[in-house]
Motif scaffolding. Sequence first.
Motif, short mmCIF file in Angstrom:
data_model
loop_
_atom_site.label_atom_id
_atom_site.label_comp_id
_atom_site.label_asym_id
_atom_site.label_seq_id
_atom_site.Cartn_x
_atom_site.Cartn_y
_atom_site.Cartn_z
N ALA A 46 0.88 -1.24 -0.06
CA ALA A 46 0.05 0.03 0.14
C ALA A 46 0.72 1.45 0.07
CB ALA A 46 -0.76 0.03 1.22
N LYS A 47 1.93 1.05 0.57
CA LYS A 47 3.07 2.35 0.77
C LYS A 47 3.51 2.70 -0.48
CE LYS A 47 6.19 4.65 3.90
NZ LYS A 47 6.78 4.43 5.03
N ARG A 48 3.82 1.47 -1.30
CA ARG A 48 4.30 1.73 -2.37
C ARG A 48 3.52 2.52 -3.50
NH1 ARG A 48 4.38 -3.64 -5.50
NH2 ARG A 48 2.64 -2.74 -6.41
N TYR A 49 2.24 2.04 -3.34
CA TYR A 49 1.34 2.91 -4.23
C TYR A 49 1.14 4.01 -3.90
CZ TYR A 49 -0.58 -1.21 -6.90
OH TYR A 49 -0.31 -2.37 -7.68
N ALA A 50 1.23 4.63 -2.56
CA ALA A 50 1.04 5.94 -1.93
C ALA A 50 2.28 6.64 -2.42
CB ALA A 50 0.93 5.82 -0.39
N HIS A 51 3.58 6.11 -2.50
CA HIS A 51 4.69 6.89 -2.97
C HIS A 51 4.52 6.87 -4.49
CE1 HIS A 51 6.98 7.67 0.36
NE2 HIS A 51 6.75 6.63 0.84
N GLU A 52 4.13 5.89 -5.19
CA GLU A 52 3.90 6.09 -6.85
C GLU A 52 2.78 7.12 -7.17
OE1 GLU A 52 3.21 2.01 -7.99
OE2 GLU A 52 5.36 1.49 -7.63
#
Length: 187
Positions: A46-52
């Motif tokens: 989820a954090k990866r998507y938040a950063h992307e």
Amino acid sequence: MSEATEKALEVAREHLRTAQGNSEAKKRVTLAYIAAHLPGKAESIAKRYAHEQPEVTKSIGREGVSTLRAEVAEEARVLGAAFIAAVDDIEWPISDGTYSKVSPGKIHSAIFKRFHGKVDGVIGPIRSAGYTLDARHTNSVILPQYLYEEDWFDDLAQALNDLSTARRTVQAARAADDKSAVDDLWI
């Protein structure tokens, strides 16, 4: 059948019972370990998507991020329970002999086979929050191996190899005992 071959067969059977118990315990421990670490793995996704996609993250704000994290954690908990419950549904690898050992990679393949296409529940909250999901994979956004590490399987691989060795030992002891019994009767 000689007393020695009968005794050797009984010892081999006892080692087999021990190896079976140990491998069953290691399967359960391994799946519980995956389940325990699923929330952290899912949150990383989820954090990866938040950063992307920072524009989405900024638009949902702190409260939205908090809700997203809670929902992803709940989905991870549900998925973790599914991993634990699947202990008897996974086609665990076995060693074919001295030259074919069970490796962590073979355990990964067995878990992948059972869970491929069934781990996307953690994506639901991410999608609902407004993130655009990538289409790197045609069948699944999240692959099972995103949720665990192969090196978590070392102890289980050893236990499954020990079980295979114990099975071969029982077969050899049974064959020796059968041969001895026939030789005794053939006198």
